[in-house]
Design a protein around this motif. Structure first.
Motif, PDB file in Angstrom:
ATOM      1  N   GLN A 197       0.863  -1.184   0.000  1.00 30.38           N
ATOM      2  CA  GLN A 197       0.000   0.000   0.000  1.00 30.38           C
ATOM      3  C   GLN A 197       0.888   1.219   0.000  1.00 30.38           C
ATOM      4  N   MET A 198       1.072   1.777  -1.184  1.00 24.79           N
ATOM      5  CA  MET A 198       1.947   2.942  -1.293  1.00 24.79           C
ATOM      6  C   MET A 198       1.399   3.905  -2.323  1.00 24.79           C
ATOM      7  N   SER A 199       1.771   5.168  -2.172  1.00 29.58           N
ATOM      8  CA  SER A 199       1.346   6.155  -3.158  1.00 29.58           C
ATOM      9  C   SER A 199       2.415   7.230  -3.284  1.00 29.58           C
ATOM     10  N   PHE A 200       2.379   7.909  -4.403  1.00 34.13           N
ATOM     11  CA  PHE A 200       3.320   8.995  -4.651  1.00 34.13           C
ATOM     12  C   PHE A 200       2.537  10.305  -4.591  1.00 34.13           C
ATOM     13  N   ALA A 201       3.192  11.353  -4.105  1.00 36.99           N
ATOM     14  CA  ALA A 201       2.504  12.645  -4.003  1.00 36.99           C
ATOM     15  C   ALA A 201       2.137  13.140  -5.392  1.00 36.99           C
ATOM     16  N   SER A 202       3.024  12.913  -6.350  1.00 40.27           N
ATOM     17  CA  SER A 202       2.792  13.433  -7.692  1.00 40.27           C
ATOM     18  C   SER A 202       3.664  12.668  -8.672  1.00 40.27           C
ATOM     19  N   ALA A 203       3.117  12.396  -9.830  1.00 38.49           N
ATOM     20  CA  ALA A 203       3.928  11.725 -10.852  1.00 38.49           C
ATOM     21  C   ALA A 203       4.885  12.732 -11.464  1.00 38.49           C
ATOM     22  N   LEU A 204       6.119  12.306 -11.689  1.00 37.05           N
ATOM     23  CA  LEU A 204       7.102  13.177 -12.323  1.00 37.05           C
ATOM     24  C   LEU A 204       7.193  12.784 -13.794  1.00 37.05           C
ATOM     25  N   ALA A 205       7.118  13.796 -14.670  1.00 44.68           N
ATOM     26  CA  ALA A 205       7.141  13.480 -16.097  1.00 44.68           C
ATOM     27  C   ALA A 205       8.485  12.882 -16.499  1.00 44.68           C
ATOM     28  N   MET A 206       8.445  12.011 -17.486  1.00 42.03           N
ATOM     29  CA  MET A 206       9.673  11.404 -17.988  1.00 42.03           C
ATOM     30  C   MET A 206      10.588  12.488 -18.537  1.00 42.03           C
ATOM     31  N   GLY A 207      11.850  12.418 -18.149  1.00 39.61           N
ATOM     32  CA  GLY A 207      12.806  13.391 -18.631  1.00 39.61           C
ATOM     33  C   GLY A 207      13.120  14.493 -17.621  1.00 39.61           C
ATOM     34  N   TRP A 208      12.270  14.639 -16.595  1.00 39.13           N
ATOM     35  CA  TRP A 208      12.536  15.649 -15.575  1.00 39.13           C
ATOM     36  C   TRP A 208      13.291  15.000 -14.419  1.00 39.13           C
ATOM     37  N   SER A 209      14.185  15.790 -13.807  1.00 36.35           N
ATOM     38  CA  SER A 209      14.869  15.313 -12.603  1.00 36.35           C
ATOM     39  C   SER A 209      14.173  15.892 -11.385  1.00 36.35           C
ATOM     40  N   SER A 210      14.450  15.320 -10.236  1.00 36.45           N
ATOM     41  CA  SER A 210      13.849  15.850  -9.025  1.00 36.45           C
ATOM     42  C   SER A 210      14.676  15.479  -7.815  1.00 36.45           C
ATOM     43  N   ASP A 211      14.606  16.337  -6.807  1.00 35.34           N
ATOM     44  CA  ASP A 211      15.178  16.004  -5.514  1.00 35.34           C
ATOM     45  C   ASP A 211      14.100  16.048  -4.462  1.00 35.34           C
ATOM     46  N   ALA A 212      12.849  16.068  -4.883  1.00 34.29           N
ATOM     47  CA  ALA A 212      11.775  16.347  -3.931  1.00 34.29           C
ATOM     48  C   ALA A 212      10.577  15.423  -4.098  1.00 34.29           C
ATOM     49  N   GLU A 213      10.816  14.213  -4.558  1.00 33.47           N
ATOM     50  CA  GLU A 213       9.674  13.295  -4.720  1.00 33.47           C
ATOM     51  C   GLU A 213       9.281  12.702  -3.368  1.00 33.47           C
ATOM     52  N   LEU A 214       7.978  12.500  -3.206  1.00 32.13           N
ATOM     53  CA  LEU A 214       7.499  11.938  -1.944  1.00 32.13           C
ATOM     54  C   LEU A 214       6.734  10.647  -2.195  1.00 32.13           C
ATOM     55  N   MET A 215       7.044   9.675  -1.356  1.00 32.55           N
ATOM     56  CA  MET A 215       6.383   8.373  -1.448  1.00 32.55           C
ATOM     57  C   MET A 215       5.854   8.057  -0.062  1.00 32.55           C
ATOM     58  N   ASP A 216       4.617   7.625  -0.018  1.00 35.18           N
ATOM     59  CA  ASP A 216       3.902   7.408   1.236  1.00 35.18           C
ATOM     60  C   ASP A 216       3.577   5.916   1.340  1.00 35.18           C
ATOM     61  N   ILE A 217       4.059   5.259   2.383  1.00 32.50           N
ATOM     62  CA  ILE A 217       3.897   3.809   2.495  1.00 32.50           C
ATOM     63  C   ILE A 217       3.187   3.467   3.798  1.00 32.50           C
ATOM     64  N   ARG A 218       2.192   2.599   3.711  1.00 32.61           N
ATOM     65  CA  ARG A 218       1.488   2.182   4.928  1.00 32.61           C
ATOM     66  C   ARG A 218       2.238   1.008   5.560  1.00 32.61           C
ATOM     67  N   LEU A 219       2.414   1.105   6.885  1.00 33.06           N
ATOM     68  CA  LEU A 219       3.121   0.055   7.615  1.00 33.06           C
ATOM     69  C   LEU A 219       2.160  -0.650   8.571  1.00 33.06           C
ATOM     70  N   THR A 220       2.499  -1.863   8.933  1.00 31.50           N
ATOM     71  CA  THR A 220       1.651  -2.588   9.884  1.00 31.50           C
ATOM     72  C   THR A 220       2.042  -2.275  11.321  1.00 31.50           C
ATOM     73  N   GLU A 221       3.246  -1.741  11.526  1.00 31.17           N
ATOM     74  CA  GLU A 221       3.674  -1.349  12.873  1.00 31.17           C
ATOM     75  C   GLU A 221       4.712  -0.252  12.750  1.00 31.17           C
ATOM     76  N   SER A 222       5.047   0.346  13.864  1.00 29.60           N
ATOM     77  CA  SER A 222       5.992   1.451  13.854  1.00 29.60           C
ATOM     78  C   SER A 222       7.425   0.939  13.647  1.00 29.60           C
ATOM     79  N   VAL A 223       8.270   1.802  13.142  1.00 32.09           N
ATOM     80  CA  VAL A 223       9.664   1.426  12.928  1.00 32.09           C
ATOM     81  C   VAL A 223      10.568   2.566  13.397  1.00 32.09           C
ATOM     82  N   ASP A 224      11.817   2.270  13.576  1.00 28.50           N
ATOM     83  CA  ASP A 224      12.801   3.294  13.903  1.00 28.50           C
ATOM     84  C   ASP A 224      13.124   4.061  12.619  1.00 28.50           C
ATOM     85  N   PRO A 225      12.861   5.367  12.597  1.00 26.89           N
ATOM     86  CA  PRO A 225      13.053   6.128  11.352  1.00 26.89           C
ATOM     87  C   PRO A 225      14.489   6.051  10.819  1.00 26.89           C
ATOM     88  N   ALA A 226      15.463   6.036  11.704  1.00 29.46           N
ATOM     89  CA  ALA A 226      16.857   5.981  11.239  1.00 29.46           C
ATOM     90  C   ALA A 226      17.110   4.659  10.511  1.00 29.46           C
TER      91      ALA A 226
END
Lengths: 222, 613
Positions: free
Chosen positions: A47-76
């Motif tokens: 279960q994952m989603s992206f904030a926004s699709a990036l067009a082919m050919g564009w670069s980015s340093d700011a893409e966001l991906m959101d993933i659902r987890l079944t339990e908490s994890v250590d962020p590091a």
């Protein structure tokens, strides 16, 4: 529990389509030990989603991906795991744990920042024309959508437009109703400046939202 | 602009840029200054096809395990990209470092299919290398391996050396010699002399070929002073468990033909089908141990994130402890949602139930390959399958909820008659009857039988190597007979192709060095990707034959006398010529040869040290 990753898509990987990126990320997640939540049904997938699709050919340093987890994890640990699962041209910058009630990224995305690097003899002409463009109230342009072509006034969709050396810095609307893509704006600017001989490279530098008080903040900071 | 920038500038102008992007997870990057041998591995077809090929994965892994060498991948650019590369002076480049291929030490090319040969010439040309080996004074040595290397003669003018057989060991042997040669500063030609002693290595320029007046070959003899052997034996890896096997894989971004973990459970096949070249040249059967397979599976799942493992071999149902292996795999990977798949043929019910739980494939298609329509002809080809077996498999499948079946056949098998061809229709009709004999409440709706008939191509090192291919007129006549008869059967489709491509395939499969001229001519006329329907230009090929004065029927449709010297007779694939002759005689009598696990059939592979012990 959900985890949001901010990552880049650069270099030659800018030619990977969004659909291929989605499939690639599903496999990347399986290379981590993250407790990823899977959809139910015949063909379970993360279960994952992206904030926004990036067009082919564009670069980015700011893409966001959101993933659902079944339990908490250590962020590091989660950061380290994701870094190991992705190639160097997809750097993972940071991650943030949020609870299930946190708004969906896509729903809150409102605008994006782009840096458009220009080169070639006509680049200066384009840059010289940006004040003129910003002084207009109405600039009509043809926007291609899934349902066909539509003429829209792109000026109000241009939140800001500045030059920095040989680059254009654009802040443009990015919602389902009102979207202005940097290549369309660049095309309009080039046309207005009568510029044909130029090259461009598009970088997405930020995905932005509005906080409760109406101020503009990074989507990740929400 | 750097080469990399030039490549990037084309990406938005070509179809599927993901083919040329590189930089995939799992691809190996090294520093050029850290290695002394740079190896470019070309798969002469598209990225999607090449990235599905197990042999390339094995060699990529085993070469890159060395600290002194770096293996990088190259695929044939699709026609749009080739054109753009030529327009923009972009040489053929590797995916990893985007280095021009001409700067490499070795260019390895895998020969999986004769119809990729024009792509090889195109690759050499794009790399900026002269096509003919004799004209190359610098640049990489060109080495070819793979199943089609067993008849290397049509490619002989273009290739420096071939390697027959398994590559896991022989590749290292010639890389070691290459290093020594490079360090010695000796002339280019000396390298080839230094490798002729390696088992499996064949240097075509070291042999003189002479012809009889009727065009057949008189002799193929090693040139004096070259040290080349009169008979080249294939390279053989006896212990597959100890052999290198990838423990990580490149995970492509785009979809490729087989996008999953491929686990080779054994090499070789014991069944002895007489039409099957793979069944002959990959002898003997060598199994990878169950422990090793489970270990590899574990590592590969973790390293790739794939959710499917395919158990690969020529006949996976024959793995000696397949039920144990399948059960263990299913258990171990259940939690990780990894599906285990293997070819659906010859799976007993118990195994089918074990796999059913995790198999992602929907229950729609069952594939069976009776190969021939009548028992008589199945006996000729030694396909040890009876009509009873087939009907039982089909009944089981229908009762278990399958509703569609694919049946694969070949047309033009040796001794085939019109009755044999019509036997295909007969079988399809019986399969249909089986479906309708299963009670309506038990069977799934949507009955469909797809009958596919390809055109048989005789291959070297099979008992049918002396046979002429069935001529196009007879092929078309039998195709039409079948098509008309099948059109009356509701729910049954017939798939077939024009015989042109198989005819051309036969000219290369059975051809000699003179086919090299035809190949070069066809390439110059614009032939590329001949295995792709939308690219295949039979008219240009006919023109190439005409312009070079070569008669394609001499190779493809002419039956060869048993004492004729065949173009590959100076090579040894493991099976002996005596065995092949004996099998051909038995075939004509319709006599079966049993599976060699039930007792040695004397195929000749025991001549190799350590084989079949």
């Amino acid at each position: 529990m959900r985890i949001i990753y901010e990552f880049g898509k650069k270099g030659r990987l800018r030619f990977i389509s969004h659909l291929d990126l989605q499939r690639f990320m599903m496999r990347a997640l399986r290379r981590t030990d993250l407790p990823v939540a899977y959809s139910h049904g015949f063909n379970p997938h993360p279960q994952m989603s992206f904030a926004s699709a990036l067009a082919m050919g564009w670069s980015s340093d700011a893409e966001l991906m959101d993933i659902r987890l079944t339990e908490s994890v250590d962020p590091a640990h989660a950061l380290e795991q994701m870094r190991a699962a992705l190639p160097p041209e997809m750097p993972v910058h940071r991650c943030r744990l949020v609870d299930d009630k946190h708004p969906a990224l896509m729903a809150r995305l409102e605008m994006a920042d782009y840096r458009v690097e220009l080169a070639g003899p006509d680049a200066a002409k384009i840059i010289a024309g940006i004040d003129g463009y910003m002084a207009e109230d109405t600039v009509m342009a043809v926007r291609k959508t899934k349902s066909g072509e539509k003429e829209v006034n792109i000026r109000p969709l241009t939140i800001s437009l500045k030059a920095e050396g040989n680059a254009l810095l654009m802040r443009l609307m990015l919602t389902p109703e009102d979207t202005l893509k940097p290549d369309l704006l660049l095309g309009v600017l080039a046309q207005r400046a009568n510029a044909a001989d130029y090259e461009s490279a598009i970088f997405r530098t930020a995905l932005l939202a509005r906080d409760d008080r109406g101020g503009i903040v990074g989507l990740m900071e929400l | 602009m750097t080469l990399s920038d030039k490549i990037d500038s084309l990406m938005m102008q070509v179809e599927k840029p993901v083919r040329y992007v590189g930089g995939e997870f799992g691809s190996i990057m090294k520093k050029p200054e850290d290695v002394s041998v740079r190896y470019a591995f070309l798969f002469p077809d598209t990225y999607e096809v090449g990235m599905s090929h197990l042999g390339m994965k094995i060699l990529y892994h085993t070469i890159n395990k060395r600290e002194d060498a770096w293996c990088e991948r190259v695929f044939s650019p699709w026609v749009d990209m080739e054109q753009k590369m030529r327009e923009n002076d972009i040489p053929l480049f590797t995916l990893e470092s985007r280095t021009p291929v001409r700067e490499f030490d070795l260019l390895g090319i895998t020969l999986q299919y004769e119809m990729s040969y024009t792509n090889i010439l195109s690759a050499l040309d794009l790399a900026g290398l002269p096509l003919r080996a004799a004209d190359r004074e610098e640049g990489p040595f060109v080495v070819c391996g793979g199943p089609c290397a067993y008849n290397p003669e049509p490619l002989a003018p273009f290739v420096d050396f071939f390697v027959l057989g398994d590559g896991e060991v022989s590749t290292h042997q010639y890389i070691d010699v290459y290093k020594a040669w490079k360090a010695s500063g000796r002339p280019r030609g000396d390298f080839l002399k230094m490798i002729v002693g390696i088992q499996g290595v064949y240097v075509p320029s070291f042999y003189d070929v002479s012809y009889n007046d009727d065009g057949t070959i008189r002799s193929v003899v090693p040139k004096p002073g070259t040290g080349a052997p009169a008979l080249v034996m294939k390279a053989l890896v006896n212990d597959l468990t100890a052999a290198d096997y990838p423990e990580r894989l490149i995970v492509p971004y785009g979809e490729v033909v087989h996008n999953r973990i491929m686990l080779e459970i054994f090499r070789g096949c014991t069944r002895g089908c007489r039409f099957c070249q793979a069944g002959m040249i990959y002898r003997p059967v060598r199994e990878r141990s169950m422990e090793r397979l489970l270990e590899l599976a574990e590592r590969l799942v973790n390293a790739t994130g794939y959710d499917e493992i395919s158990l690969m071999s020529l006949s996976s149902g024959d793995y000696s402890c397949l039920p144990d292996l399948a059960r263990e795999m299913v258990q171990r990977f259940y939690e990780k949602r990894v599906a285990i798949s293997l070819p659906s043929q010859r799976i007993d019910n118990f195994l089918a139930d074990t796999l059913k739980e995790t198999q992602k494939v929907k229950k729609t298609g069952l594939t069976l390959a009776p190969e021939a329509g009548t028992q008589r002809l199945r006996d000729v080809i030694n396909k040890g399958v009876t009509e009873e077996d087939l009907m039982r498999s089909v009944r089981d499948a229908f009762e278990q909820g399958w509703s569609s079946v694919k049946l694969y056949f070949m047309l033009g098998l040796p001794t085939e008659t019109d009755e044999d061809a019509m036997g295909i229709v007969d079988l399809a009709e019986k399969v249909r009857a089986v479906y309708f004999s299963v009670p309506k409440t038990q069977r799934a709706p949507g009955f469909r039988v797809t009958v596919s008939a390809s055109v048989f191509v005789p291959k070297p090192f099979t008992p049918f190597q002396w046979c002429g291919q069935l001529g196009a007129e007879d092929v078309i006549r039998r195709q039409q007979m079948i098509r008309q008869a099948i059109s009356r059967l509701k729910g049954v489709d017939f798939k077939y192709h024009a015989p042109d491509l198989s005819f051309l395939e036969a000219t290369f499969a059975l051809g000699d060095r003179r086919m090299g001229d035809v190949l070069e001519r066809a390439y110059r006329l614009g032939c590329r990707f001949d295995g792709w329907n939308d690219q295949f230009r039979f008219d240009l090929w006919l023109k190439a034959f005409e312009e070079t004065g070569v008669d394609p029927d001499f190779y493809a449709t002419r039956a060869k006398a048993l004492d004729e010297r065949l173009p590959w007779d100076h090579l040894d694939a493991g099976v002996s010529k005596e065995f092949l002759l004996c099998e051909w005689a038995k075939a004509q009598r319709g006599e079966l040869t049993h599976d060699c696990r039930k007792g040695c059939v004397g195929c000749g592979v025991k001549r190799y040290e350590g084989a079949c012990v």
